[in-house]
Enzyme design. Structure first.
Site, PDB file in Angstrom:
ATOM      1  CE  LYS A 102       0.307  -1.675   3.997  1.00 34.34           C
ATOM      2  NZ  LYS A 102      -0.074  -2.778   4.833  1.00 34.34           N
ATOM      3  CB  VAL A 129      -7.047  -1.854   0.832  1.00 36.02           C
ATOM      4  CG1 VAL A 129      -8.017  -1.241   1.832  1.00 36.02           C
ATOM      5  CG2 VAL A 129      -6.260  -0.780   0.105  1.00 36.02           C
ATOM      6  N   GLY A 184       2.760  -9.143  19.906  1.00 34.56           N
ATOM      7  CA  GLY A 184       2.977  -9.201  18.453  1.00 34.56           C
ATOM      8  C   GLY A 184       1.844  -8.596  17.638  1.00 34.56           C
ATOM      9  CG  ASP A 198      -1.437   0.659   7.681  1.00 37.68           C
ATOM     10  OD1 ASP A 198      -0.712   0.055   6.876  1.00 37.68           O
ATOM     11  OD2 ASP A 198      -2.575   0.245   8.006  1.00 37.68           O
ATOM     12  CE  LYS A 202      -3.759  -1.266   5.377  1.00 34.59           C
ATOM     13  NZ  LYS A 202      -3.875  -1.778   6.750  1.00 34.59           N
TER      14      LYS A 202
HETATM   15  P1  NAP Z   1       8.068  -9.489   5.695  1.00 33.82           P
HETATM   16  O1  NAP Z   1       7.542 -10.608   6.490  1.00 33.82           O
HETATM   17  O2  NAP Z   1       9.026  -8.524   6.313  1.00 33.82           O
HETATM   18  O3  NAP Z   1       8.764 -10.117   4.392  1.00 33.82           O
HETATM   19  C1  NAP Z   1       9.487  -9.368   3.471  1.00 33.82           C
HETATM   20  C2  NAP Z   1      10.195 -10.297   2.522  1.00 33.82           C
HETATM   21  O4  NAP Z   1      10.834  -9.544   1.508  1.00 33.82           O
HETATM   22  C3  NAP Z   1      11.286 -11.155   3.191  1.00 33.82           C
HETATM   23  O5  NAP Z   1      11.274 -12.433   2.647  1.00 33.82           O
HETATM   24  C4  NAP Z   1      12.582 -10.422   2.834  1.00 33.82           C
HETATM   25  O6  NAP Z   1      13.683 -11.291   2.677  1.00 33.82           O
HETATM   26  C5  NAP Z   1      12.237  -9.833   1.484  1.00 33.82           C
HETATM   27  N1  NAP Z   1      12.916  -8.544   1.262  1.00 33.82           N
HETATM   28  C6  NAP Z   1      12.652  -7.364   1.827  1.00 33.82           C
HETATM   29  N2  NAP Z   1      13.476  -6.406   1.354  1.00 33.82           N
HETATM   30  C7  NAP Z   1      14.299  -7.039   0.488  1.00 33.82           C
HETATM   31  C8  NAP Z   1      15.361  -6.597  -0.323  1.00 33.82           C
HETATM   32  N3  NAP Z   1      15.773  -5.339  -0.319  1.00 33.82           N
HETATM   33  N4  NAP Z   1      15.980  -7.511  -1.129  1.00 33.82           N
HETATM   34  C9  NAP Z   1      15.575  -8.799  -1.122  1.00 33.82           C
HETATM   35  N5  NAP Z   1      14.552  -9.279  -0.379  1.00 33.82           N
HETATM   36  C10 NAP Z   1      13.932  -8.392   0.408  1.00 33.82           C
HETATM   37  O7  NAP Z   1       6.884  -8.588   5.084  1.00 33.82           O
HETATM   38  P2  NAP Z   1       5.342  -9.013   4.947  1.00 33.82           P
HETATM   39  O8  NAP Z   1       4.685  -8.838   6.270  1.00 33.82           O
HETATM   40  O9  NAP Z   1       5.234 -10.289   4.235  1.00 33.82           O
HETATM   41  O10 NAP Z   1       4.791  -7.801   4.033  1.00 33.82           O
HETATM   42  C11 NAP Z   1       5.050  -7.759   2.649  1.00 33.82           C
HETATM   43  C12 NAP Z   1       4.152  -6.707   2.013  1.00 33.82           C
HETATM   44  O11 NAP Z   1       2.798  -7.069   2.204  1.00 33.82           O
HETATM   45  C13 NAP Z   1       4.305  -5.292   2.601  1.00 33.82           C
HETATM   46  O12 NAP Z   1       4.164  -4.351   1.569  1.00 33.82           O
HETATM   47  C14 NAP Z   1       3.140  -5.203   3.556  1.00 33.82           C
HETATM   48  O13 NAP Z   1       2.694  -3.862   3.759  1.00 33.82           O
HETATM   49  C15 NAP Z   1       2.095  -5.988   2.805  1.00 33.82           C
HETATM   50  N6  NAP Z   1       1.040  -6.533   3.664  1.00 33.82           N
HETATM   51  C16 NAP Z   1       1.380  -7.328   4.712  1.00 33.82           C
HETATM   52  C17 NAP Z   1       0.373  -7.859   5.506  1.00 33.82           C
HETATM   53  C18 NAP Z   1       0.705  -8.760   6.673  1.00 33.82           C
HETATM   54  O14 NAP Z   1      -0.220  -9.248   7.338  1.00 33.82           O
HETATM   55  N7  NAP Z   1       1.982  -9.026   6.957  1.00 33.82           N
HETATM   56  C19 NAP Z   1      -0.959  -7.565   5.227  1.00 33.82           C
HETATM   57  C20 NAP Z   1      -1.273  -6.775   4.118  1.00 33.82           C
HETATM   58  C21 NAP Z   1      -0.252  -6.267   3.335  1.00 33.82           C
HETATM   59  P3  NAP Z   1      14.268 -12.161   3.932  1.00 33.82           P
HETATM   60  O15 NAP Z   1      13.178 -13.118   4.288  1.00 33.82           O
HETATM   61  O16 NAP Z   1      15.460 -12.836   3.393  1.00 33.82           O
HETATM   62  O17 NAP Z   1      14.547 -11.157   5.004  1.00 33.82           O
END
Ligand code: NAP
Length: 451
Positions: A102, A129, A184, A198, A202
């Site tokens: 987002k 979103v 958490g 945030d 959205k």
């Molecule tokens: P996360 O758990 O921090 O995972 C990020 C992933 O991207 C990790 O695997 C990381 O690698 C990789 N990464 C990040 N920066 C990198 C870079 N510069 N080069 C290579 N790899 C990179 O994040 P997430 O919670 O899945 O969220 C991902 C997206 O979804 C975000 O935009 C977030 O706003 C969105 N989102 C998340 C949720 C949720 O519930 N978490 C809900 C809605 C939307 P490593 O594993 O090797 O560190």
């Protein structure tokens, strides 16, 4: 024929996405034709909750977005850079893009969608979103035949969790935030959530889709929840309200008093776009959304009210939204969709809403022009006539009061809670400025809008 996915990120959402794609049994049969081809991560050695076929992982994400075999790039890495540049490079290389990001879309949507339309590729963002809640596709498709009047959402699970616990337990914001961090439910740096940023990201996306306008993030008025106190939650409860962080986009039709933003184009209207803690009447459908759940209420003509409710975050729910976008693109590619002719209900169509007009359809209404009810809590000296003086100052600025309650004594000070009728925000603020000069007023600890 297999559709090849280049996955950027294998964290919470990326791993959930991989889990669905690697286990298609019992889901839509087209999923069996989708192959995870490459996966980009930061660290190759990290333990992963999902077992991928050998050799898929790489730390060189550029090779994924430029790989001629990749059909769809799925960006679930988060952050602004390199996510933005990788999305743009994927588009330039003719890849369709699915993103959950987002922050990137709310800031760089203009640049990204313009590039995508020029390249004839889709950029899909259902997961950006409301996590697992399908709301982007309904706004683009099923609801798009309506004239949308408003979109009102609880779109941030962390703040809704904190406010819900404050309501049920009576605790103060800072204590419950600290506990939420331990459990958490809140990030170590909770700023983006508790300051409403945030939710504003959205709402920029929801409002842009609902109103066919590219709403810019700085145009959104944004106020967080850190000043909401246990006292406000308790008074709101007594008065029949729950306090929620709402993201609101609402069409504000021109009135003779307000005029139109542009008198030459009569259809040109004001749009309010705002994020702030709000007293929601207990009878309103959003009042009962509690914990980490999200809900988005859309009101339009002729459909009336439609509400979307579900898990706004988490690996599985968010991955469900990501994979639904992948499936949509795969379905179009499979049915021989001509990439040069993008499906008008799935691609960005802002340019078509504005086709017969120069510039924008909506002007963003200044906050002082907002007409709403207010809740305010005053600490005053415990003297006769204080309520009368408050009433006079409000009256001087055309603010009429729905209720005035003297709620208790705090040491030397009395506490008075006021709820107004609908009032222009500018008038209400002027009345407060006058009230602050009264020698019987100690302070005004809370000012909140009422839905
Ligand atoms: P996360 O758990 O921090 O995972 C990020 C992933 O991207 C990790 O695997 C990381 O690698 C990789 N990464 C990040 N920066 C990198 C870079 N510069 N080069 C290579 N790899 C990179 O994040 P997430 O919670 O899945 O969220 C991902 C997206 O979804 C975000 O935009 C977030 O706003 C969105 N989102 C998340 C949720 C949720 O519930 N978490 C809900 C809605 C939307 P490593 O594993 O090797 O560190």
């Amino acid at each position: 024929m297999a559709f090849k996915i280049g996955l950027l990120g294998l964290g919470t959402v990326g791993a959930g996405t991989a889990q669905i794609l690697l286990d298609p049994q019992g889901r839509h049969p087209l999923l069996q034709e989708i192959e995870i081809y490459r996966v980009g991560v930061r660290s190759l050695d990290k333990p992963r909750p999902v077992e991928l076929p050998k050799g898929l992982l790489t730390t060189d994400l550029e090779t994924i977005v430029t790989d001629p075999h990749v059909d769809i790039v799925v960006e679930v890495m988060g952050g602004l850079e390199p996510a933005r540049s990788l999305i743009l490079k994927a588009i330039a290389n003719g890849k369709h893009v699915v993103t959950a990001n987002k922050a990137v879309i709310s800031r760089y949507g203009d640049e990204i969608f313009t590039a995508a339309n020029q390249a004839g590729v889709y950029v899909m963002l259902e997961a950006a979103v409301g996590g697992g809640i399908p709301v982007i596709q309904p706004l683009k498709q099923a609801l798009s035949v309506n004239r949308i009047h408003s979109v009102t959402g609880i779109v941030n699970g962390t703040t809704n969790y904190i406010l819900s616990r404050m309501q049920t337990e009576g605790g103060e914001f800072s204590d419950i935030l600290a506990d939420a961090q331990q459990l958490g439910y809140a990030e170590a740096d909770p700023t983006a959530d508790v300051d409403g940023l945030d939710a504003a990201d959205k709402m920029a996306i929801l409002a842009s889709l609902a109103f066919g306008e590219r709403i810019k993030l700085p145009e959104i008025y944004c106020e967080g929840i850190s000043k909401v106190s246990a006292a406000d939650i308790a008074y709101a409860e007594k008065l029949g309200f729950a306090i929620k962080l709402l993201a609101i986009a609402k069409q504000d039709l021109p009135t003779p008093e307000k005029g139109t933003p542009d008198t030459e184009t009569r259809n040109f209207a004001f749009l309010q776009v705002r994020v702030h803690p709000t007293l929601v009447p207990k009878t309103h459908p959003l009042a009962s959304i509690s914990g980490v759940y999200n809900a988005i209420l859309v009101e339009g003509e002729p459909i009336g009210q439609v509400m979307f409710y579900g898990r706004g975050a988490g690996s599985g729910p968010t991955a469900s939204a990501v994979v639904s976008d992948i499936l949509n693109i795969a379905a179009i590619l499979k049915s021989g969709g001509d990439a040069a002719k993008l499906h008008p209900l799935l691609s960005c169509s802002h340019q078509d809403y504005c086709a017969n007009r120069q510039g924008r359809r909506f002007a963003i209404a200044p906050m002082e022009e907002l007409v709403t009810r207010f809740y305010a809590r005053f600490l005053t000296l415990d003297r006769p006539g204080v309520i009368g003086k408050l009433g006079t100052s409000f009256g001087n600025h055309h603010v009429s009061l729905e209720s005035v309650v003297q709620t208790g004594i705090h040491g030397e000070l009395a506490e008075i809670v006021v709820v107004t009728h609908d009032v222009r925000e500018g008038n209400f603020r002027q009345a407060l400025d006058e009230i602050r000069t009264l020698d019987t007023i100690d302070s005004i600890p809370s000012i909140l809008r009422v839905l």
